[in-house]
Design a protein around this motif. Sequence first.
Motif, mmCIF file in Angstrom:
data_model
loop_
_atom_site.group_PDB
_atom_site.id
_atom_site.type_symbol
_atom_site.label_atom_id
_atom_site.label_comp_id
_atom_site.label_asym_id
_atom_site.label_seq_id
_atom_site.Cartn_x
_atom_site.Cartn_y
_atom_site.Cartn_z
ATOM 1 N N ALA A 196 0.832 -1.201 0.000
ATOM 2 C CA ALA A 196 0.000 0.000 0.000
ATOM 3 C C ALA A 196 0.871 1.257 0.000
ATOM 4 N N THR A 197 1.958 1.221 0.763
ATOM 5 C CA THR A 197 2.891 2.347 0.788
ATOM 6 C C THR A 197 3.493 2.570 -0.592
ATOM 7 N N ALA A 198 3.904 1.486 -1.245
ATOM 8 C CA ALA A 198 4.484 1.589 -2.588
ATOM 9 C C ALA A 198 3.454 2.121 -3.586
ATOM 10 N N ALA A 199 2.198 1.689 -3.437
ATOM 11 C CA ALA A 199 1.140 2.169 -4.329
ATOM 12 C C ALA A 199 0.913 3.665 -4.149
ATOM 13 N N HIS A 200 0.953 4.121 -2.907
ATOM 14 C CA HIS A 200 0.790 5.548 -2.623
ATOM 15 C C HIS A 200 1.951 6.338 -3.226
ATOM 16 N N GLU A 201 3.164 5.849 -3.051
ATOM 17 C CA GLU A 201 4.334 6.527 -3.602
ATOM 18 C C GLU A 201 4.254 6.616 -5.122
ATOM 19 N N ALA A 202 3.773 5.536 -5.772
ATOM 20 C CA ALA A 202 3.650 5.533 -7.229
ATOM 21 C C ALA A 202 2.608 6.542 -7.698
ATOM 22 N N LEU A 203 1.499 6.645 -6.966
ATOM 23 C CA LEU A 203 0.470 7.625 -7.311
ATOM 24 C C LEU A 203 1.001 9.045 -7.208
ATOM 25 N N VAL A 204 1.737 9.312 -6.134
ATOM 26 C CA VAL A 204 2.293 10.651 -5.935
ATOM 27 C C VAL A 204 3.254 11.003 -7.068
ATOM 28 N N GLU A 205 4.113 10.065 -7.409
ATOM 29 C CA GLU A 205 5.073 10.318 -8.477
ATOM 30 C C GLU A 205 4.357 10.585 -9.805
ATOM 31 N N THR A 206 3.309 9.845 -10.085
ATOM 32 C CA THR A 206 2.588 9.990 -11.354
ATOM 33 C C THR A 206 1.752 11.267 -11.395
ATOM 34 N N LYS A 207 0.998 11.514 -10.321
ATOM 35 C CA LYS A 207 0.025 12.605 -10.329
ATOM 36 C C LYS A 207 0.652 13.981 -10.092
ATOM 37 N N LEU A 208 1.761 14.029 -9.383
ATOM 38 C CA LEU A 208 2.362 15.328 -9.091
ATOM 39 C C LEU A 208 3.350 15.781 -10.163
ATOM 40 N N ARG A 209 3.662 14.886 -11.099
ATOM 41 C CA ARG A 209 4.621 15.239 -12.138
ATOM 42 C C ARG A 209 3.906 15.924 -13.303
ATOM 43 N N ARG A 210 4.232 17.180 -13.551
ATOM 44 C CA ARG A 210 3.659 17.910 -14.676
ATOM 45 C C ARG A 210 4.262 17.403 -15.997
ATOM 46 N N PRO A 211 3.564 17.642 -17.129
ATOM 47 C CA PRO A 211 4.132 17.251 -18.427
ATOM 48 C C PRO A 211 5.509 17.859 -18.666
ATOM 49 N N THR A 212 5.787 19.019 -18.073
ATOM 50 C CA THR A 212 7.089 19.670 -18.228
ATOM 51 C C THR A 212 8.184 19.014 -17.396
ATOM 52 N N GLY A 213 7.757 18.130 -16.479
ATOM 53 C CA GLY A 213 8.723 17.483 -15.593
ATOM 54 C C GLY A 213 8.799 18.110 -14.220
ATOM 55 N N SER A 214 8.270 19.312 -14.047
ATOM 56 C CA SER A 214 8.259 19.951 -12.733
ATOM 57 C C SER A 214 7.230 19.273 -11.831
ATOM 58 N N VAL A 215 7.324 19.547 -10.541
ATOM 59 C CA VAL A 215 6.471 18.869 -9.570
ATOM 60 C C VAL A 215 5.383 19.817 -9.065
ATOM 61 N N ARG A 216 4.157 19.345 -9.073
ATOM 62 C CA ARG A 216 3.036 20.139 -8.571
ATOM 63 C C ARG A 216 3.077 20.217 -7.048
ATOM 64 N N PRO A 217 2.536 21.280 -6.483
ATOM 65 C CA PRO A 217 2.313 21.300 -5.030
ATOM 66 C C PRO A 217 1.082 20.460 -4.687
ATOM 67 N N ALA B 59 -4.765 16.148 -2.571
ATOM 68 C CA ALA B 59 -4.851 15.988 -4.022
ATOM 69 C C ALA B 59 -3.751 16.793 -4.702
ATOM 70 N N PRO B 60 -3.457 16.476 -5.967
ATOM 71 C CA PRO B 60 -2.557 17.351 -6.724
ATOM 72 C C PRO B 60 -3.215 18.724 -6.883
ATOM 73 N N SER B 61 -2.423 19.769 -6.856
ATOM 74 C CA SER B 61 -2.951 21.124 -7.033
ATOM 75 C C SER B 61 -2.927 21.472 -8.523
ATOM 76 N N TYR B 62 -4.103 21.436 -9.147
ATOM 77 C CA TYR B 62 -4.215 21.749 -10.568
ATOM 78 C C TYR B 62 -4.563 23.227 -10.755
ATOM 79 N N SER B 63 -4.169 23.783 -11.868
ATOM 80 C CA SER B 63 -4.521 25.165 -12.168
ATOM 81 C C SER B 63 -6.010 25.243 -12.524
ATOM 82 N N ALA B 64 -6.554 26.465 -12.489
ATOM 83 C CA ALA B 64 -7.963 26.647 -12.836
ATOM 84 C C ALA B 64 -8.235 26.170 -14.257
#
Length: 300
Positions: free
Chosen positions: A105-126, A147-152
């Motif tokens: 479960a910890t590994a699954a959470h880490e994978a989600l964070v890595e996937t969802k917080l990574r912007r297409p540019t490679g930068s990391v979302r807050p 949650a990932p912080s998405y722009s409006a």
Amino acid sequence: MPLKVFWTPDGITLDSIRDKRLVDISDGDTPNIRMNVRMLSIDTPEKRPTGKIRNKDELQAMFQEVATWIETGDSPVNTNLAAHLVPRLKRGDAVANHLAQGAQATAAHEALVETKLRRPTGSVRPLFVRVADQRFDQYGRLLAYVAPSYSAKERRAMTRRERATFNFLMIENGWAAPFILFPSIPGEKDLPMVQEAGHEAVTRGKGAWADDKLLTGYEFRSCERLAALKKKLNGRSKLNRSEWFGWIHRYCADMSTGTLYAPQDYCLVAPQNRIFIWQDDVRRAVAELNLTPSDALIGA
């Protein structure tokens, strides 16, 4: 001239977040601290024993001893919960299997964070963090949806499910069981999503639900308390009423039927439909959620 009070009057306790690690200092009045967040409405398997018995081999032996104790009819476990717990406690790898699921479960959470917080540019979302009415738990952890912080602009192009919280995503992938605690109930648009995702995870055997003898996190902790009770009895200690019944202490409501069940009868409710309620909140929950006590609860 009226008096202004600038201190906490005796008997009133303000919210506390206990001891936290200092990360850095932005300026003269802004220290940045590291804070643990307890994600609301979900519960994952544990990574290590959490109760009084910390040795894994000893806990495994006690789980099997508790299973035998339950089968004799001398334990504080009722018939419905006994049928649910005994096959889960009797297995020879009950503890090791649960703790392995905690690591997954910890590994699954880490994978989600890595996937969802990574912007297409490679930068990391807050992170976007939304807290509940109750800000902190008894361990000083912030209670929140994360949650990932998405722009409006991004949010306008996304569905509600596409911009879901990590809380929801962990339920969806099967590594977290729904664990809704009254009164911190998801909103009217989010609650059906949680039910649907939970039902799909359970019925399709996703994540931890692939194990047909799964002990959820809250069940594992209850069984740890049962094991501690049995160990105390083995030492010829006497148990008072509070100890005998206090190992499981949250009532359970079925959100699909509006039925309220006694703490040990939670197993009669499908996992995705469970709302847990502390004893002190039962009256309020009955009134606000229009609950009807189950027949067994009425007769108790």
